[in-house]
Motif scaffolding. Structure first.
Motif, PDB file in Angstrom:
ATOM      1  N   LEU A  65       0.824  -1.206   0.000  1.00  0.00           N
ATOM      2  CA  LEU A  65       0.000   0.000   0.000  1.00  0.00           C
ATOM      3  C   LEU A  65       0.863   1.262   0.000  1.00  0.00           C
ATOM      4  N   ASN A  66       2.046   1.149   0.584  1.00  0.00           N
ATOM      5  CA  ASN A  66       2.938   2.310   0.642  1.00  0.00           C
ATOM      6  C   ASN A  66       3.738   2.520  -0.638  1.00  0.00           C
ATOM      7  N   THR A  67       3.851   1.487  -1.458  1.00  0.00           N
ATOM      8  CA  THR A  67       4.785   1.576  -2.592  1.00  0.00           C
ATOM      9  C   THR A  67       4.176   1.335  -3.969  1.00  0.00           C
ATOM     10  N   SER A  68       2.997   0.733  -4.056  1.00  0.00           N
ATOM     11  CA  SER A  68       2.507   0.313  -5.379  1.00  0.00           C
ATOM     12  C   SER A  68       2.117   1.490  -6.269  1.00  0.00           C
ATOM     13  N   HIS A  69       1.428   2.498  -5.707  1.00  0.00           N
ATOM     14  CA  HIS A  69       1.006   3.684  -6.458  1.00  0.00           C
ATOM     15  C   HIS A  69       0.201   3.308  -7.708  1.00  0.00           C
ATOM     16  N   HIS A  70      -0.611   2.279  -7.586  1.00  0.00           N
ATOM     17  CA  HIS A  70      -1.481   1.870  -8.689  1.00  0.00           C
ATOM     18  C   HIS A  70      -2.820   1.479  -8.084  1.00  0.00           C
ATOM     19  N   ALA A  71      -3.868   2.175  -8.474  1.00  0.00           N
ATOM     20  CA  ALA A  71      -5.180   2.000  -7.840  1.00  0.00           C
ATOM     21  C   ALA A  71      -5.682   0.570  -7.957  1.00  0.00           C
ATOM     22  N   GLY A  72      -5.441  -0.067  -9.114  1.00  0.00           N
ATOM     23  CA  GLY A  72      -5.908  -1.434  -9.293  1.00  0.00           C
ATOM     24  C   GLY A  72      -5.218  -2.401  -8.357  1.00  0.00           C
ATOM     25  N   VAL A  73      -3.919  -2.243  -8.203  1.00  0.00           N
ATOM     26  CA  VAL A  73      -3.151  -3.109  -7.299  1.00  0.00           C
ATOM     27  C   VAL A  73      -3.563  -2.835  -5.850  1.00  0.00           C
TER      28      VAL A  73
END
Length: 591
Positions: A407-415
């Protein structure tokens, strides 16, 4: 004419003592010999070369005829073949092996793309003969030959379909088969040395050259090859080649388990580390691991005593390497190796300590790139499947910390939405009888919920771009408010509710109202433009939404886009309204 010139230069050279032939003699011999061979006078050339009186001349100059000779052999003209083969055999017997080696490798290097397979398969046996003549000093020459051969073989296209491999349309299969025959005597020589450990040195030059051959074969062509299952293709030359490469590694004293665990057990402070990295390239070891654990190649010589978790840990660096690439073949093999490594591990067994290792952080990041950026739909779907499989293998604490990290690193709404869905599943499991834990209930859960229930940019957050995350977070909150009764408050959600309202629900409501008003105004404007347009179907216009210009399209298309956005806002609002109803009902009950 050319035959006469060849006879003349040979007769003149017979009278020269100490083999001190001039450069002009060499040039005349080559020019006349080439012309004779090309004109089909190979029988006459053969008679001149085998004449005992010309033995010294042939020994010094004969290797120069390799070029025209090889070209004639490649043409396969029946009337000349027997004599050309006889000439080649005589040259191999009489000429200097070092000069022959240079001449033969020049022919391999100069082969054009259309004749690589024919040239390689034609010259492997002559090259082997020449190298064996070099005796104990052949190691570096063997290495040079193998490097040249593999560089050319690597230029051949890799068969993709079963039919392409069966028909060997590109020649790669017969080259690989011929290469195995070529290296066999050299492998047997080292194999005998390996039997007597007292005489064996890891720096034995011939052993090192064979190791380089195996490593290069693993990276090219085998890393590009997708081996067919035995049920699909019973007789597979490429599968046989892969199997033999791993067997050769074992025969020359390389332990497959040691190669597998090099990156886990190696000590980087040991002198010569760089040399070891060069000697054991990671791409080659990645291919070896794929052959072992995905294709099940050479499993009979690989001991099945290593724990599944240790094997996964060993493979992670190779998985990281493969998934960091963009080539479909690399990505596919990385996904396959990761999946097969995970399948062997029991669910909920990977300890949290593993998350401290670099690869257990970088591999999921690379996996996310495959899931979101790879143009191949099949690989994206496979990536998602493997991603979930990896989550399932972690212990409860490891899952918690993995979710927090993503949650802190993905920066992709789908993920992020997918992670939130997994968090919901873990909370649901924890709320069932006898499943309670310290990570997805109570005090540990609340910091995770704060990461979930937030808007990146407050009320100004782009709701459409963050739709997946927002919907999953609202569904999670709704579920918790319904499932976890306030008097039980196992999750701690009711204690945290006032903060959630202030920090998430109210900003979301504000943002939703702002977005709806903006899009409704744009939609009204577009409809008015459409009515005022005389020919709306032919007209093209541009609309700006949230400071971004939508692509040029007809008013009908623009209206459709805006209506779709408003439908999405209605979807968000329906879930948000339900949450607000639950909270209001709770407040009425308390009052």
């Amino acid at each position: 004419m050319a035959l006469e010139q060849l006879s003349d230069v040979v007769q003149r050279c017979q009278a020269i003592k100490d083999e001190s032939f001039s450069p002009e003699d060499y040039d005349l011999f080559l020019a006349a010999g080439r012309t004779c061979i090309e004109q089909g006078d190979s029988a006459q050339v053969l008679s001149i070369l085998v004449d005992e009186k010309n033995k010294n001349i042939v020994r010094c100059m004969g290797w120069n005829l390799l070029g025209p000779l090889v070209q004639m052999l490649l043409k396969k003209e029946d009337k000349n073949l027997p004599h050309c083969h006889a000439i080649l055999s005589h040259l191999l017997e009489v000429c200097s092996p070092k000069e022959l080696l240079v001449g033969l490798l020049e022919q391999v290097e100069e082969a054009d793309s259309a004749s690589i397979a024919e040239t390689v398969t034609l010259l492997l046996k002559p090259l082997q003969t020449v190298l064996l003549r070099l005796g104990v000093k052949k190691a570096s020459s063997v290495g040079m030959a193998l490097s040249t051969l593999l560089s050319q073989v690597a230029r051949l296209p890799v068969p993709v379909t079963k039919e392409q491999e069966e028909d060997d349309v590109f020649g790669l299969c017969r080259c690989c088969t011929a290469l195995l025959k070529f290296v066999k005597p050299f492998v047997e020589e080292i194999k005998e040395v390996v039997k007597d450990n007292n005489r064996m040195s890891r720096d034995n030059e011939l052993r090192v050259e064979l190791l380089k051959f195996c490593m290069k074969s693993l990276s090219e062509p085998l890393l590009e090859v997708q081996l067919k299952d035995p049920d699909t293709l019973q007789k597979s030359p490429l599968r046989d080649f892969a199997t033999e490469i791993l067997i050769i590694l074992s025969n020359i004293g390389e332990s497959l388990p040691d190669l597998l665990s090099r990156n886990v057990l190696k000590r980087r402070e040991v002198p010569g580390f760089l040399e070891e990295e060069v000697r054991y390239p990671k791409e080659s070891l990645a291919c070896m691991c794929h052959l072992l654990f995905v294709d099940h190649i050479a499993v009979d010589i690989f001991p099945a005593v290593l724990s599944p978790i240790f094997v996964l840990q060993c493979n992670m660096e190779y998985i990281e390497l493969l998934l960091s690439r963009t080539e479909v073949s690399r990505l596919q093999k990385g996904l396959e190796l990761y999946e097969k490594s995970l399948v062997r591990v029991e669910d909920n067994s990977l300890p949290v300590d593993l998350l401290e290792l670099k690869t257990f952080f970088s591999v999921p990041q690379n996996l996310v790139k495959v899931m979101t950026l790879c143009p191949d739909q099949t690989l994206r779907s496979k990536g998602l499947k493997v991603f979930q499989l990896s989550i399932d293998k972690f212990t409860t604490e490891a899952k918690y910390k993995f979710f927090r990290g993503m949650l802190n690193t993905s920066h992709h709404a789908g993920v992020e939405g997918y992670i939130i869905k997994n968090i919901k599943n873990q909370i649901d499991f924890s709320l069932k009888p006898c499943n309670g834990n310290d990570w997805f209930l109570g005090k540990h859960l609340l910091p995770l919920l704060r990461l979930v229930l937030c808007l990146p940019h407050g009320p100004e957050t782009d709701l459409l771009q963050n739709l997946d995350r927002i919907m999953e977070s609202l569904n999670l909150l709704r579920y918790m408010l319904i499932r976890d009764k306030e008097w039980e408050n196992e999750t701690g959600i009711w204690t945290e509710l006032y903060k959630i309202e202030d920090n998430y629900l109210k900003p979301l409501r504000t943002g939703l109202n702002m977005s709806k008003a903006h899009y409704e105004a744009e939609l009204k404007s577009m409809k008015e433009k459409k009515i005022s347009s005389k020919d709306s179907k032919a007209s093209v216009c541009t609309v700006t939404v949230d400071n971004e210009k939508l692509p040029n399209m007809t008013p009908e298309m623009q209206i459709q886009v805006l209506q779709s956005a408003l439908f999405t806002f209605d979807l968000i609002e329906s879930v948000l309204a339900r949450i607000e109803e639950i909270i209001e009902a709770k407040e009425r009950h308390l009052s």
